[in-house]
Design a protein around this motif. Structure first.
Motif, PDB file in Angstrom:
ATOM      1  N   LYS A   1       0.829  -1.208   0.000  1.00 45.44           N
ATOM      2  CA  LYS A   1       0.000   0.000   0.000  1.00 45.44           C
ATOM      3  C   LYS A   1       0.866   1.263   0.000  1.00 45.44           C
ATOM      4  CE  LYS A   1      -4.102  -1.766   2.428  1.00 45.44           C
ATOM      5  NZ  LYS A   1      -4.928  -1.625   3.638  1.00 45.44           N
ATOM      6  N   GLN A   2       1.880   1.237   0.880  1.00 47.87           N
ATOM      7  CA  GLN A   2       2.746   2.403   0.974  1.00 47.87           C
ATOM      8  C   GLN A   2       3.489   2.631  -0.337  1.00 47.87           C
ATOM      9  OE1 GLN A   2       2.964   4.622   3.328  1.00 47.87           O
ATOM     10  NE2 GLN A   2       4.587   5.798   2.299  1.00 47.87           N
ATOM     11  N   ALA A   3       3.946   1.543  -0.947  1.00 47.40           N
ATOM     12  CA  ALA A   3       4.691   1.665  -2.202  1.00 47.40           C
ATOM     13  C   ALA A   3       3.803   2.216  -3.309  1.00 47.40           C
ATOM     14  CB  ALA A   3       5.249   0.306  -2.609  1.00 47.40           C
ATOM     15  N   LEU A   4       2.568   1.713  -3.379  1.00 41.50           N
ATOM     16  CA  LEU A   4       1.651   2.202  -4.412  1.00 41.50           C
ATOM     17  C   LEU A   4       1.264   3.650  -4.165  1.00 41.50           C
ATOM     18  CD1 LEU A   4      -0.669  -0.922  -4.881  1.00 41.50           C
ATOM     19  CD2 LEU A   4       1.172  -0.135  -6.375  1.00 41.50           C
ATOM     20  N   PHE A   5       1.115   3.993  -2.867  1.00 38.81           N
ATOM     21  CA  PHE A   5       0.790   5.374  -2.540  1.00 38.81           C
ATOM     22  C   PHE A   5       1.918   6.322  -2.955  1.00 38.81           C
ATOM     23  CE2 PHE A   5       0.926   8.814   0.710  1.00 38.81           C
ATOM     24  CZ  PHE A   5      -0.210   9.506   0.296  1.00 38.81           C
ATOM     25  N   GLU A   6       3.157   5.923  -2.619  1.00 38.47           N
ATOM     26  CA  GLU A   6       4.293   6.744  -2.994  1.00 38.47           C
ATOM     27  C   GLU A   6       4.440   6.841  -4.514  1.00 38.47           C
ATOM     28  OE1 GLU A   6       7.665   5.151  -1.036  1.00 38.47           O
ATOM     29  OE2 GLU A   6       7.102   5.923   0.943  1.00 38.47           O
ATOM     30  N   THR A   7       4.180   5.725  -5.208  1.00 40.12           N
ATOM     31  CA  THR A   7       4.238   5.734  -6.675  1.00 40.12           C
ATOM     32  C   THR A   7       3.188   6.676  -7.245  1.00 40.12           C
ATOM     33  OG1 THR A   7       5.048   3.472  -6.723  1.00 40.12           O
ATOM     34  CG2 THR A   7       4.060   4.317  -8.754  1.00 40.12           C
ATOM     35  N   HIS A   8       2.004   6.628  -6.629  1.00 40.67           N
ATOM     36  CA  HIS A   8       0.931   7.523  -7.075  1.00 40.67           C
ATOM     37  C   HIS A   8       1.328   8.988  -6.885  1.00 40.67           C
ATOM     38  CE1 HIS A   8      -3.077   9.049  -7.841  1.00 40.67           C
ATOM     39  NE2 HIS A   8      -3.093   9.629  -6.648  1.00 40.67           N
ATOM     40  N   LEU A   9       1.926   9.271  -5.705  1.00 41.22           N
ATOM     41  CA  LEU A   9       2.375  10.638  -5.465  1.00 41.22           C
ATOM     42  C   LEU A   9       3.448  11.051  -6.458  1.00 41.22           C
ATOM     43  CD1 LEU A   9       2.621  10.836  -1.560  1.00 41.22           C
ATOM     44  CD2 LEU A   9       0.832  11.763  -3.032  1.00 41.22           C
ATOM     45  N   LYS A  10       4.365  10.118  -6.724  1.00 35.97           N
ATOM     46  CA  LYS A  10       5.438  10.414  -7.665  1.00 35.97           C
ATOM     47  C   LYS A  10       4.872  10.677  -9.061  1.00 35.97           C
ATOM     48  CE  LYS A  10       9.093   7.881  -7.323  1.00 35.97           C
ATOM     49  NZ  LYS A  10      10.020   6.717  -7.449  1.00 35.97           N
ATOM     50  N   GLN A  11       3.915   9.844  -9.463  1.00 32.74           N
ATOM     51  CA  GLN A  11       3.304  10.033 -10.785  1.00 32.74           C
ATOM     52  C   GLN A  11       2.560  11.360 -10.862  1.00 32.74           C
ATOM     53  OE1 GLN A  11       0.926   6.494 -11.095  1.00 32.74           O
ATOM     54  NE2 GLN A  11       2.606   5.269 -11.983  1.00 32.74           N
ATOM     55  N   GLN A  12       1.868  11.703  -9.761  1.00 29.33           N
ATOM     56  CA  GLN A  12       1.177  12.987  -9.730  1.00 29.33           C
ATOM     57  C   GLN A  12       2.164  14.147  -9.819  1.00 29.33           C
ATOM     58  OE1 GLN A  12      -1.277  12.793  -6.151  1.00 29.33           O
ATOM     59  NE2 GLN A  12      -3.107  12.639  -7.427  1.00 29.33           N
TER      60      GLN A  12
ATOM     61  N   ILE B   1       5.196  14.028 -11.166  1.00 30.53           N
ATOM     62  CA  ILE B   1       5.739  14.063 -12.532  1.00 30.53           C
ATOM     63  C   ILE B   1       4.734  14.681 -13.492  1.00 30.53           C
ATOM     64  CG2 ILE B   1       6.458  12.624 -14.487  1.00 30.53           C
ATOM     65  CD1 ILE B   1       7.633  10.666 -12.426  1.00 30.53           C
ATOM     66  N   LYS B   2       3.471  14.288 -13.324  1.00 29.36           N
ATOM     67  CA  LYS B   2       2.423  14.835 -14.193  1.00 29.36           C
ATOM     68  C   LYS B   2       2.275  16.341 -13.989  1.00 29.36           C
ATOM     69  CE  LYS B   2      -2.470  14.298 -15.369  1.00 29.36           C
ATOM     70  NZ  LYS B   2      -3.730  13.598 -15.046  1.00 29.36           N
ATOM     71  N   ALA B   3       2.311  16.749 -12.717  1.00 23.27           N
ATOM     72  CA  ALA B   3       2.188  18.184 -12.429  1.00 23.27           C
ATOM     73  C   ALA B   3       3.385  18.951 -13.008  1.00 23.27           C
ATOM     74  CB  ALA B   3       2.095  18.414 -10.928  1.00 23.27           C
ATOM     75  N   GLU B   4       4.582  18.358 -12.867  1.00 27.63           N
ATOM     76  CA  GLU B   4       5.769  19.015 -13.411  1.00 27.63           C
ATOM     77  C   GLU B   4       5.702  19.114 -14.925  1.00 27.63           C
ATOM     78  OE1 GLU B   4       8.912  16.653 -11.888  1.00 27.63           O
ATOM     79  OE2 GLU B   4       9.019  17.715  -9.963  1.00 27.63           O
ATOM     80  N   GLU B   5       5.208  18.049 -15.568  1.00 33.24           N
ATOM     81  CA  GLU B   5       5.073  18.071 -17.026  1.00 33.24           C
ATOM     82  C   GLU B   5       4.046  19.102 -17.467  1.00 33.24           C
ATOM     83  OE1 GLU B   5       4.134  14.078 -18.035  1.00 33.24           O
ATOM     84  OE2 GLU B   5       6.232  13.393 -18.023  1.00 33.24           O
ATOM     85  N   GLU B   6       2.918  19.151 -16.733  1.00 34.33           N
ATOM     86  CA  GLU B   6       1.891  20.141 -17.059  1.00 34.33           C
ATOM     87  C   GLU B   6       2.418  21.556 -16.842  1.00 34.33           C
ATOM     88  OE1 GLU B   6      -1.514  19.196 -14.747  1.00 34.33           O
ATOM     89  OE2 GLU B   6      -2.147  17.531 -16.036  1.00 34.33           O
ATOM     90  N   LEU B   7       3.180  21.740 -15.747  1.00 32.98           N
ATOM     91  CA  LEU B   7       3.764  23.051 -15.493  1.00 32.98           C
ATOM     92  C   LEU B   7       4.755  23.425 -16.590  1.00 32.98           C
ATOM     93  CD1 LEU B   7       4.133  25.485 -13.630  1.00 32.98           C
ATOM     94  CD2 LEU B   7       5.888  24.185 -12.401  1.00 32.98           C
ATOM     95  N   LYS B   8       5.536  22.435 -17.024  1.00 31.50           N
ATOM     96  CA  LYS B   8       6.507  22.675 -18.080  1.00 31.50           C
ATOM     97  C   LYS B   8       5.806  23.038 -19.388  1.00 31.50           C
ATOM     98  CE  LYS B   8      10.439  20.559 -20.437  1.00 31.50           C
ATOM     99  NZ  LYS B   8      11.280  19.347 -20.573  1.00 31.50           N
ATOM    100  N   ARG B   9       4.734  22.275 -19.699  1.00 31.90           N
ATOM    101  CA  ARG B   9       3.968  22.581 -20.917  1.00 31.90           C
ATOM    102  C   ARG B   9       3.321  23.951 -20.823  1.00 31.90           C
ATOM    103  NH1 ARG B   9       2.420  17.028 -20.622  1.00 31.90           N
ATOM    104  NH2 ARG B   9       0.511  17.625 -19.524  1.00 31.90           N
ATOM    105  N   SER B  10       2.795  24.271 -19.630  1.00 35.24           N
ATOM    106  CA  SER B  10       2.161  25.575 -19.452  1.00 35.24           C
ATOM    107  C   SER B  10       3.187  26.694 -19.594  1.00 35.24           C
ATOM    108  CB  SER B  10       1.498  25.641 -18.068  1.00 35.24           C
ATOM    109  OG  SER B  10       0.918  26.907 -17.863  1.00 35.24           O
ATOM    110  N   GLU B  11       4.366  26.486 -18.973  1.00 31.75           N
ATOM    111  CA  GLU B  11       5.415  27.501 -19.089  1.00 31.75           C
ATOM    112  C   GLU B  11       5.860  27.655 -20.538  1.00 31.75           C
ATOM    113  OE1 GLU B  11       8.437  26.175 -16.461  1.00 31.75           O
ATOM    114  OE2 GLU B  11       7.543  27.080 -14.684  1.00 31.75           O
ATOM    115  N   GLU B  12       5.992  26.516 -21.224  1.00 29.80           N
ATOM    116  CA  GLU B  12       6.405  26.560 -22.623  1.00 29.80           C
ATOM    117  C   GLU B  12       5.345  27.260 -23.473  1.00 29.80           C
ATOM    118  OE1 GLU B  12       9.045  25.953 -25.722  1.00 29.80           O
ATOM    119  OE2 GLU B  12       9.303  25.614 -23.571  1.00 29.80           O
ATOM    120  N   LYS B  13       4.085  26.944 -23.168  1.00 34.57           N
ATOM    121  CA  LYS B  13       2.975  27.549 -23.910  1.00 34.57           C
ATOM    122  C   LYS B  13       2.992  29.069 -23.757  1.00 34.57           C
ATOM    123  CE  LYS B  13      -2.092  27.841 -23.817  1.00 34.57           C
ATOM    124  NZ  LYS B  13      -3.321  27.325 -23.163  1.00 34.57           N
ATOM    125  N   TYR B  14       3.070  29.526 -22.501  1.00 34.88           N
ATOM    126  CA  TYR B  14       3.026  30.964 -22.272  1.00 34.88           C
ATOM    127  C   TYR B  14       4.327  31.642 -22.676  1.00 34.88           C
ATOM    128  CZ  TYR B  14      -1.457  30.362 -20.046  1.00 34.88           C
ATOM    129  OH  TYR B  14      -2.768  30.063 -19.826  1.00 34.88           O
TER     130      TYR B  14
END
Length: 539
Positions: free
Chosen positions: A150-161, A163-176
């Motif tokens: 459970k802990q491993a999956l939770f941490e993986t989920h947080l990590k994926q979130q 990474i996703k947030a960083e990618e979205e932020l990067k795309r948003s920064e690139e867009k603007y």
């Protein structure tokens, strides 16, 4: 932790989780329920495999479980399927957990990797964590297995979130950033000292300067008049913002450019003014269009004024001779009218008829010119004969006004004969000489011509009322006269010069005028020999 030695090392304290922390749920969120889980288990002992599978099922999960016991099957499974978690024994025949972990860390870093082994020393545990293992536990302590997953999956989920947030932020920064760099408007930020702290690359398209040439410079470098920039700051401080503030910018190449500025205050943490930011729009083309629109409006108003003057004038030009014809025709009916008075009335009627006929002919001519129906009839024209005719015709009119009337011709025994339209040449000279005499009260009128190769240059000079400088460019337009007031003292419809200009251009020549108000006028026009023009075209 039966086979693990206790250690006080800082790294171990940071890396090793206690069973009590995991089982108590301090490190993972119970809000995320696991209904189904796909597990790859690297285990060579079937009994241990069954024990682990039973432990997972007791948690109430739907298990998609796959066991492999060697390197080949392990790699095949990784290539063929996607797993939520990987469990691995440390000791296997011909393979071990570190080798498996290295493969997963390189190719499947987001999949949790948990070591489940019978014996595991502290040094090996630390090494496994360094290589990227998510957790480890002993087979004698399987109550930790489900919380660890459970802990491993939770941490993986947080990590994926993350990474996703960083990618979205990067795309948003690139867009603007792309918008910032490519938008037509210029975005800027200026500090309280008036220095440019940020400006978009589109400034180079606006005034030719690069960002590096402007950053940290006083913003007055952009303005034609630095005081305008100071006025801009005052207005922003007063109102908090400005909209459509117009100014003129300098450019690197030299010409000035109109811009529109929108900006607002930047307030710091201490509620103090720290600068302002906004956008600059190039409105140079808009300003040019506005200027052209104003010019067109003025021209339309002038055209309306001229048309009104023309209508009043044409009405006068028609009514005057018509009144003369009708009035004196009525007087001819008087029974006791003597012969002398009768002849006088007839002469007035004839003059009025000729005046009206001339007006009608001018209207017809200008209509033909406008519709392109006016034709050129080329014949041989003896210029001296035409000039002499005009001199003899206008001499009495000039003498009647007390004017000196002169004719100037080249001193030559050869009479110049050119190929041209005799009627149009005569009409142009007639109109110019008639105008000169009409608008001259004292002094003289002189006309003539000079020879320049195959081109004749005619001139008509007078000492009359002259033409205002602002009317020189429009004097050849329809309905325009030197005197355009409704109460003007000179007859005429204002069509003569327009017709003359059209005739001269049809014959391949040009006309120009020089004049000053009250100092007379000089009209010059050229007339090429049509025969020579044909030769030039054929050559």
């Amino acid at each position: 932790m039966d086979n693990m030695q206790e250690s006080d090392s800082g790294f171990v304290r940071r890396m090793i989780r206690s069973a009590s922390e995991i089982s108590s749920g301090q490190l993972y969120s119970d809000t995320t329920e696991i209904e189904k889980i796909s597990v790859l288990h690297l285990e060579d002992t079937p009994e241990d495999s069954d024990l682990i599978r039973m432990t997972l099922k007791r948690e109430g999960w739907k298990i998609d479980y796959r066991r492999v016991d060697n390197e080949k099957h392990f790699l095949e499974a990784l290539n063929q399927f996607n797993f939520d978690v990987i469990l691995a024994d440390y000791h296997l025949p011909g393979y071990n957990g570190i080798e498996a972990l290295q493969v997963c860390s390189e190719h499947y870093p987001e999949t949790p990797f948990i070591i489940v082994s019978g014996t595991l020393g502290e040094e090996i545990a630390v090494e496994m964590l360094k290589y990227g293992a998510t957790d480890y536990l002993l087979k004698q302590n399987l109550q930790r297995l489900c919380p660890a997953i459970k802990q491993a999956l939770f941490e993986t989920h947080l990590k994926q979130q993350k990474i996703k947030a960083e990618e979205e932020l990067k795309r948003s920064e690139e867009k603007y950033r792309n918008i910032f760099e490519n938008i037509q408007d210029v975005f800027f930020q200026i500090d309280k000292a008036g220095k440019l702290m940020e400006i978009s690359p589109s400034i180079s398209r606006m005034n030719g300067h690069s960002i590096n040439e402007l950053i940290n410079c006083r913003a007055t470098i952009l303005f034609e008049d630095p005081s305008i920039f100071n006025h801009l700051i005052e207005q922003i401080k007063k109102d908090g913002e400005v909209w459509d503030f117009e100014a003129r910018f300098t450019t690197k190449s030299g010409p000035l450019k109109f811009v529109s500025i929108n900006a607002h205050l930047i307030i710091g943490n201490d509620n103090e003014y720290v600068g302002f930011e906004g956008s600059i729009r190039d409105i140079d083309e808009r300003k040019k269009a506005e200027k052209e629109l104003i010019k067109a409006k003025e021209q339309a108003e002038e055209s309306d004024r001229l048309k009104s003057a023309f209508l009043a004038n044409i009405s006068h030009e028609i009514r005057t001779p018509m009144n003369g014809i009708l009035g004196f025709a009525s007087l001819l009916k008087e029974p006791f009218l003597d012969h002398k008075m009768q002849q006088r009335y007839i002469r007035i009627i004839e003059e009025s008829g000729e005046r009206m006929l001339n007006l009608i002919n001018q209207i017809i001519d200008i209509s033909k010119i406008e519709s392109g129906q006016m034709k050129v009839d080329l014949t041989k024209v003896n210029i001296n004969i035409e000039v002499d005719k005009l001199f003899n015709f206008f001499l009495p009119m000039a003498q009647q006004k007390g004017l000196q009337f002169l004719c100037k011709k080249p001193f030559t025994n050869v009479h110049p004969v050119i190929l041209s339209d005799q009627e149009k040449v005569q009409a142009v000279l007639t109109n110019l000489i008639n105008n000169a005499i009409k608008y001259t009260e004292t002094g003289k009128v002189e006309f003539g011509y000079e020879i320049h190769g195959s081109t004749l240059e005619f001139f008509v000079n007078d000492t009359g009322i002259g033409i205002e400088p602002k009317k020189l460019n429009a004097i050849f337009d329809r309905f325009v006269q030197a005197d355009t007031s409704v109460s003007k003292a000179y007859e005429g419809a204002g069509l003569g010069l327009s017709i003359s200009k059209a005739y001269i251009e049809m014959l391949g020549g040009k006309i120009q005028v020089s004049s000053a108000k009250g100092a007379g006028s000089r009209f010059i026009f050229t007339l090429p020999d049509a025969q020579e023009r044909k030769k030039e075209v054929s050559e």
